[in-house]
Write an enzyme that holds these catalytic residues in place. Structure first.
Site, PDB file in Angstrom:
ATOM      1  N   ARG A 358      34.123  46.282  41.058  1.00 26.13           N
ATOM      2  CA  ARG A 358      32.838  45.437  42.034  1.00 26.13           C
ATOM      3  C   ARG A 358      31.473  45.769  41.337  1.00 26.13           C
ATOM      4  NH1 ARG A 358      30.243  42.048  44.184  1.00 26.13           N
ATOM      5  NH2 ARG A 358      30.774  41.504  46.546  1.00 26.13           N
ATOM      6  N   CYS A 545      33.346  41.418  31.390  1.00 22.76           N
ATOM      7  CA  CYS A 545      34.397  40.971  32.507  1.00 22.76           C
ATOM      8  C   CYS A 545      35.454  42.225  32.612  1.00 22.76           C
ATOM      9  CB  CYS A 545      34.664  39.755  32.313  1.00 22.76           C
ATOM     10  SG  CYS A 545      36.009  39.389  33.464  1.00 22.76           S
TER      11      CYS A 545
END
Length: 599
Positions: A358, A545
């Site tokens: 996160r 990512c």
């Protein structure tokens, strides 16, 4: 009539039924208190939506449900706001209907934090939390701070003061808070993604719309198609967490950064695992933070390792997203960390229970926007209240939700406006705390060693009284250098014992999306990946990512970007770090994404 209303939400969303199992005492439908039919004057009276319950005969028309207060996001801020609103109703003899919509399949499913919890805000909100069996039971027992080189761990004086704090799972805490909120009459609906803001004719926010369910990739309607619902409120509070998609739109629409005199926000990506380790190695309450290796000296970040209860430890790496080298891969840096000679022995013989990632706000007080907009306010990490040197933001997010709730109550049941939230923030301990911490993060714009020196002076000498407020550097996406200025990084292959490949980790996040739905990750210009990202920046989206959502496929001379949206952890790194800001993160169908339970 009530059963009809319930069916609006339950016909096509299995997450609704799951949420009822999680909260068996909650009501079976969106219910209405007498406040839905009152006509008391207030600053919001002219924008109050009609109280007619609309049941459409045309399948294309959305149903509309009315509340006094609509809260988007069942995290610490959103639930604190909901609880405080209901507490004030009891204190003042009032009655407000409060609804919380949450995109996760259940409360806590999307909550991740390497959390050493400061209970200050919880002490104010629910002072009997210990007697009420909150999942907060492991007090900090030791505080260590290391500077890591490749093979050594150099102990430094710890700048943290964690006395009285606890090592917790934040996802478990918000589940408990959800139960407390429902006991007070708050209605919580997991599995429903707020995809748009609703406005009235005067450009005032009057609620949110949930996205349609049962649409295939090509845009056609599947057999289980269900139109989204309009959830309208006299006040709307956005508590979406870091880089909330609706919050970002609201900030731009109403120029809230400019209105608050705020700089751009700066972010970091946190990657985390929870392990179960040998009982002989487990020391409940032990807290460790590190700086240095495996990150280079131009990249701000560090690791954490917290001993939780039940032989569990949480370990993670936080990497500032203003890093320059496009070849850096935060996920692989985290895998390297676990092989450090000072960390490896603790993990050996252990088992990974869960994985997740996160982003977090690191801009501090310099980056807080004006948080009030016509019809509502932004709270928690959507606005950005993280205390960077403390590495804590839960207590400040909760307090912001409480302050917003008090302002909202005053606006709905008095003559005060929502602007009192902004005033309350600046007069609260949140502001005092963040002001003292304002120069730590920007100090590291000059590199690791100068940053340590400047932050040391701030911590031990100036103690927040330095007369100058340092500014942040470039926005994170602009900080990425062209690939030709750097050399590729050769990361070691995962050994399957301490380090793992992405598919293995992704499985441990319990991430799930319906594959046949419109992609929630959208390219503003589909040509940019092949024309710019790949040749100029060496395809950084394949590395920043942490879930392998982005990959280039095809022949070497004709590579095309493929987006594996079903892998998405909802971390928001792509929305932040893409060099040309070409990726737009929007919500997928409600109930999708990770399924955290101990994060």
């Amino acid at each position: 009539m009530m059963l009809k209303f319930a069916s609006i939400f339950s016909k096509s969303a299995s997450a609704y039924y799951l949420s009822r199992r999680i909260y068996p005492n909650s009501r079976n439908a969106f219910s209405f208190s007498k406040s839905h039919f009152s006509t008391a004057s207030s600053p919001f009276a002219d924008s109050r939506v009609p109280n007619t319950r609309r049941f459409c005969t045309a399948p294309e028309q959305r149903e509309s449900i009315n509340y006094d207060v609509v809260i988007v996001g069942a995290g610490p801020a959103g639930l604190s706001a909901a609880i405080r609103l209901k507490q004030m109703c009891v204190e003042k003899g009032a009655d407000l209907s409060v609804c919380v919509v949450e995109k996760g399949g259940e409360v806590g499913a999307h909550i991740l934090s390497g959390n050493v919890f400061e209970p200050r805000a919880l002490d104010e909100l629910l002072p009997q939390w210990k007697q009420q069996q909150a999942p907060i039971s492991t007090p900090v027992s030791s505080d260590k701070f290391w500077f890591l080189t490749k093979n050594r761990a150099i102990s430094l004086p710890s700048p943290f003061d964690n006395k009285g704090n606890y090592v917790i799972s934040l996802s478990q805490l918000v589940r408990w808070m959800g139960e407390k909120a429902e006991e007070l009459g708050v209605e919580i609906y997991p599995g429903f993604a707020a995809s748009e803001i609703l406005y009235d004719a005067n450009n005032k926010v009057i609620g949110i719309g949930t996205n349609d369910m049962g649409i295939s990739k090509d845009g056609s309607k599947k057999e289980n198609f269900q139109r989204g619902v309009e959830v309208k409120g006299r006040a709307t509070l956005l508590a979406e967490g870091c880089r909330g998609s609706l919050s970002e739109k609201i900030m731009k629409k109403y120029n809230l950064r400019e209105k608050g005199g705020a700089e751009h926000q700066t972010y970091a990506l946190g990657i985390k695992e929870v392990w179960e380790v040998d009982e002989q190695k487990h020391q409940p309450g032990t807290v460790l933070h590190t700086l240095g290796w495996p990150l280079d000296h131009k990249t701000y970040g560090g690791s954490f390792l917290y001993h939780m209860k039940d032989k569990q430890i949480s370990i993670g790496l936080v990497v500032a997203l203003n890093y320059q080298n496009p070849f850096m891969n935060p996920y692989e840096e985290f895998q390297k960390l676990k092989h450090h000679p000072a960390i490896k022995p603790l993990l050996e013989g252990g088992t990974v229970i869960q994985y997740g990632a996160r982003t977090l706000n690191e801009g501090g007080i310099q980056s807080i926007p004006y948080p009030v907009f016509p019809g509502g306010a932004i709270i928690g990490c959507s606005a950005g209240f993280l205390n960077v040197p403390k590495i804590k933001g839960t207590h400040t997010a909760m307090k912001s939700g409480m302050l917003a709730a008090e302002a909202t109550f005053g606006a709905l049941h008095g003559s005060l406006g929502m602007d009192t939230y902004w005033d309350a923030l600046r007069n609260s301990w949140i502001w005092q705390e963040l002001y003292k911490a304002r120069n730590y993060r920007p100090a590291f714009e000059y590199g690791l060693i100068p940053g340590l020196a400047l932050s040391g002076l701030e911590h031990y000498i100036f103690r927040g009284r330095y007369p100058i407020t340092l500014k942040h550097g470039k926005p994170d996406h602009e900080a990425t250098n062209a690939a030709q200025l750097h050399s590729p990084i050769d990361y070691p292959k995962a050994d399957g014992v301490l380090s793992f490949d992405v598919p293995t980790s992704l499985h441990r996040s319990n991430t799930n999306h319906d594959h046949d739905q419109p992609p929630h990750l959208r390219l503003r210009d589909p040509k940019i990946p092949e024309l710019t990202n790949l040749p100029v920046y060496a395809a950084p989206e394949t590395r920043y990512c942490p879930a392998r959502v982005y990959e280039y496929v095809g022949e070497q001379s004709q590579l095309k970007l493929q987006i594996n949206a079903q892998n998405c952890l909802h971390c928001k790194a792509c929305d932040i770090k893409d060099p040309k800001q070409n990726i737009e993160w929007t919500v997928p169908e409600g109930g999708g994404g990770p399924g955290y339970s101990v994060m």
